[in-house]
Design a protein around this motif. Sequence first.
Motif, PDB file in Angstrom:
ATOM      1  N   UNK A 193       0.854  -1.179   0.000  1.00 44.81           N
ATOM      2  CA  UNK A 193       0.000   0.000   0.000  1.00 44.81           C
ATOM      3  C   UNK A 193       0.897   1.237   0.000  1.00 44.81           C
ATOM      4  N   UNK A 194       1.112   1.798  -1.172  1.00 47.02           N
ATOM      5  CA  UNK A 194       1.933   2.998  -1.284  1.00 47.02           C
ATOM      6  C   UNK A 194       1.120   4.234  -0.917  1.00 47.02           C
ATOM      7  N   UNK A 195       1.803   5.303  -0.601  1.00 51.97           N
ATOM      8  CA  UNK A 195       1.159   6.573  -0.251  1.00 51.97           C
ATOM      9  C   UNK A 195       1.632   7.634  -1.242  1.00 51.97           C
ATOM     10  N   UNK A 196       0.682   8.215  -1.991  1.00 51.86           N
ATOM     11  CA  UNK A 196       1.032   9.255  -2.966  1.00 51.86           C
ATOM     12  C   UNK A 196       1.349  10.561  -2.267  1.00 51.86           C
ATOM     13  N   UNK A 197       0.433  11.037  -1.422  1.00 57.54           N
ATOM     14  CA  UNK A 197       0.600  12.308  -0.713  1.00 57.54           C
ATOM     15  C   UNK A 197       0.440  12.095   0.783  1.00 57.54           C
ATOM     16  N   UNK A 198       1.374  12.611   1.556  1.00 60.27           N
ATOM     17  CA  UNK A 198       1.285  12.479   3.006  1.00 60.27           C
ATOM     18  C   UNK A 198       0.172  13.363   3.553  1.00 60.27           C
ATOM     19  N   UNK A 199      -0.429  12.882   4.621  1.00 59.52           N
ATOM     20  CA  UNK A 199      -1.422  13.690   5.323  1.00 59.52           C
ATOM     21  C   UNK A 199      -0.722  14.655   6.268  1.00 59.52           C
ATOM     22  N   UNK A 200      -1.516  15.521   6.896  1.00 64.29           N
ATOM     23  CA  UNK A 200      -0.972  16.359   7.956  1.00 64.29           C
ATOM     24  C   UNK A 200      -0.632  15.522   9.181  1.00 64.29           C
ATOM     25  N   UNK A 201      -0.005  16.140  10.180  1.00 63.97           N
ATOM     26  CA  UNK A 201       0.420  15.416  11.378  1.00 63.97           C
ATOM     27  C   UNK A 201      -0.776  14.861  12.147  1.00 63.97           C
ATOM     28  N   UNK A 202      -1.795  15.714  12.368  1.00 63.98           N
ATOM     29  CA  UNK A 202      -3.003  15.274  13.079  1.00 63.98           C
ATOM     30  C   UNK A 202      -3.990  14.714  12.059  1.00 63.98           C
ATOM     31  N   UNK A 203      -4.122  13.403  12.052  1.00 61.88           N
ATOM     32  CA  UNK A 203      -4.911  12.723  11.022  1.00 61.88           C
ATOM     33  C   UNK A 203      -6.399  12.692  11.379  1.00 61.88           C
ATOM     34  N   UNK A 204      -6.721  12.395  12.642  1.00 59.54           N
ATOM     35  CA  UNK A 204      -8.120  12.211  13.036  1.00 59.54           C
ATOM     36  C   UNK A 204      -8.322  12.701  14.463  1.00 59.54           C
ATOM     37  N   UNK A 205      -9.321  13.558  14.627  1.00 58.53           N
ATOM     38  CA  UNK A 205      -9.692  14.027  15.959  1.00 58.53           C
ATOM     39  C   UNK A 205     -11.112  13.559  16.264  1.00 58.53           C
ATOM     40  N   UNK A 206     -11.269  12.824  17.353  1.00 60.88           N
ATOM     41  CA  UNK A 206     -12.574  12.317  17.786  1.00 60.88           C
ATOM     42  C   UNK A 206     -12.894  12.952  19.134  1.00 60.88           C
ATOM     43  N   UNK A 207     -14.051  13.621  19.222  1.00 63.80           N
ATOM     44  CA  UNK A 207     -14.439  14.312  20.453  1.00 63.80           C
ATOM     45  C   UNK A 207     -15.801  13.831  20.942  1.00 63.80           C
ATOM     46  N   UNK A 208     -15.796  13.042  22.001  1.00 61.92           N
ATOM     47  CA  UNK A 208     -17.004  12.687  22.737  1.00 61.92           C
ATOM     48  C   UNK A 208     -18.091  11.999  21.934  1.00 61.92           C
ATOM     49  N   UNK A 209     -17.708  11.063  21.059  1.00 60.88           N
ATOM     50  CA  UNK A 209     -18.749  10.416  20.254  1.00 60.88           C
ATOM     51  C   UNK A 209     -19.463   9.322  21.059  1.00 60.88           C
ATOM     52  N   UNK A 210     -20.759   9.227  20.840  1.00 62.78           N
ATOM     53  CA  UNK A 210     -21.613   8.238  21.500  1.00 62.78           C
ATOM     54  C   UNK A 210     -22.516   7.622  20.441  1.00 62.78           C
ATOM     55  N   UNK A 211     -22.717   6.290  20.564  1.00 63.32           N
ATOM     56  CA  UNK A 211     -23.634   5.606  19.656  1.00 63.32           C
ATOM     57  C   UNK A 211     -24.296   4.455  20.402  1.00 63.32           C
ATOM     58  N   UNK A 212     -25.604   4.323  20.217  1.00 63.84           N
ATOM     59  CA  UNK A 212     -26.338   3.219  20.843  1.00 63.84           C
ATOM     60  C   UNK A 212     -27.399   2.728  19.877  1.00 63.84           C
ATOM     61  N   UNK A 213     -27.627   1.442  19.895  1.00 62.98           N
ATOM     62  CA  UNK A 213     -28.772   0.845  19.221  1.00 62.98           C
ATOM     63  C   UNK A 213     -29.690   0.338  20.338  1.00 62.98           C
ATOM     64  N   UNK A 214     -29.766  -0.965  20.533  1.00 59.86           N
ATOM     65  CA  UNK A 214     -30.502  -1.479  21.699  1.00 59.86           C
ATOM     66  C   UNK A 214     -29.681  -1.317  22.970  1.00 59.86           C
ATOM     67  N   UNK A 215     -28.390  -1.152  22.827  1.00 63.07           N
ATOM     68  CA  UNK A 215     -27.481  -0.950  23.949  1.00 63.07           C
ATOM     69  C   UNK A 215     -26.387   0.014  23.481  1.00 63.07           C
ATOM     70  N   UNK A 216     -25.622   0.589  24.401  1.00 65.54           N
ATOM     71  CA  UNK A 216     -24.536   1.484  24.008  1.00 65.54           C
ATOM     72  C   UNK A 216     -23.452   0.721  23.221  1.00 65.54           C
ATOM     73  N   UNK A 217     -22.974   1.329  22.154  1.00 64.00           N
ATOM     74  CA  UNK A 217     -21.869   0.763  21.380  1.00 64.00           C
ATOM     75  C   UNK A 217     -20.554   1.404  21.823  1.00 64.00           C
ATOM     76  N   UNK A 218     -20.547   2.719  21.928  1.00 59.58           N
ATOM     77  CA  UNK A 218     -19.442   3.461  22.535  1.00 59.58           C
ATOM     78  C   UNK A 218     -20.037   4.728  23.146  1.00 59.58           C
ATOM     79  N   UNK A 219     -19.422   5.174  24.232  1.00 55.72           N
ATOM     80  CA  UNK A 219     -19.983   6.297  24.988  1.00 55.72           C
ATOM     81  C   UNK A 219     -18.904   7.326  25.270  1.00 55.72           C
TER      82      UNK A 219
END
Length: 530
Positions: A306-332
């Motif tokens: 898996x080659x990389x054509x263009x590099x990304x920035x230093x901070x690739x992904x920022x996740x802030x306080x995500x929550x998901x539930x269906x019948x039960x919590x998936x992540x909180x």
Amino acid sequence: MITVSNVTKGYGGRTLFDGVEVAFKPGHNYGLTGPNGAGKSTLMKILIGFEEPDSGTISRPKRTGYLHQDQGTFDDFRVLDVVIMGNKRLWDAMAAKEEIYARAEFTDADNEALGELECVVGEEDGYSAESEAATLLAGLGVPQELQGLKMSMLQGGLKVKALVAQSLFGKPDALLLDEPTNHLDMESIEWLEEFLLAYDGVLVLISHDRRFLNAVCTDIADIDYETVITYPGNYDEMVRMKSQIRGKMDKDSAAKEKKIAQLSEFISRFAAGTRASQTRSRAKQIERLKPEEVKRSNIARPFIRFNVTNKSGKDVLTVKGITKAYERPIYTNFSTLVQRGDKIVVIGRNGIGKTTMLKTLAGDVKPDSGVIQWGHETSVGFFRQEHRHEVEPGRTAFDWLFQHRPVVGQEHVRGILGRMLFSGADGAKPTATLSGGECARLVMCRLMLLEHNVLLLDEPTAHLDLESISALREALEAYEGTLIYVTHDRDLASAANRVWAYIGENQFIDYAGNIDEFLDWQHKQAKKAS
């Protein structure tokens, strides 16, 4: 002992095995290996008795346990009863007892039959059967509250665990397991490893989990050259030994060919001269030197990068306080920062939410709350667990791949297909006819072609053989982008330098360390809790 005598099997004019002679001995754990299409599952079905060879015979112990592949077969039975069915003699006796007890009145014959059945139940440890079944289920991660339910009430992964428990139940003299680690989480795989290492019967198993094979197997039965060749040692030792043997065969063959060329040159120069007797002698030498025709090995290893054509920035992904539930919590309230070059493996038991997490990051699923922000110049490629629908029918493999980046030219696309074993005419295969393994390799071709700097991979080893999985692991280690992937393959998981893990019911944590460090930490936490 399981004995295979002069077994031949073929399909559609293609020979899988020809005159196979092999014995699987008690006290040995055999890994049955070979690339996809070599005939591993076919041979396993022949060993079980589900399929007949074209010629030859199989002998096996009466008490042979095997892993059922059809999950729906036992939907109307309690989970505990399904496990006990692994001992057919015991289950038949228990069922016959229930039938007699259900009658309004007993005859003398019924009482006599009940006495005989009680003897069978006693001989087969039937009075502790439910306890033994419950222990097996618990070890494999089936909670006690589910063990009394019907199989139809369980999710697919839990059904597989129940069927694995069934195959292990009743102390069989031989055990035949086709992909027993499929749908098992890492804790269940560790438990199964310990069980099989303590097992003293004949074990033959198929697995695409290299680390599992290395941990469990004392011998490897490799399907190649239209036969089964046994090697002492685990999978890695077999690969080294096989390479050495093949290298020696090729070297001997080359030396013979060189000598034949020298003798042939002498004959052509002096055949019509005064050295007729010498030329006849050399002709006889050539006959003796002619190498025997060596059947072609069926091993074919892809080259994944898996080659990389263009590099990304230093901070690739920022996740802030995500929550998901269906019948039960998936992540909180989950928050994290992913930086360029991070390689993160996502682990946890089946059905707990790993795929949902990757789909959330990819934008396929929206969180109930919280923010997901991809960084500067990120290009995200997603290998979905269910990817078959992405390879639409009505095209060839080449046409499907070429459409995704025609600017690179046809030869570049053909080169990628060739490295992933779609060489020559294979590139013209209709997409509708591709096997599961071929479809997975084609979707990986797309990731290679598009040269993303971020990869999300959800169970990428599904449908791949050991050679392909080994090539994938090397590719993940060499990848210079950012990686987040779900796998139950512990060898593949070791390519990561961070772990996102579900612990407990729905606690999702970000662990700064590799998989071995995480598992050590988890075991220490479990000891503290106990």
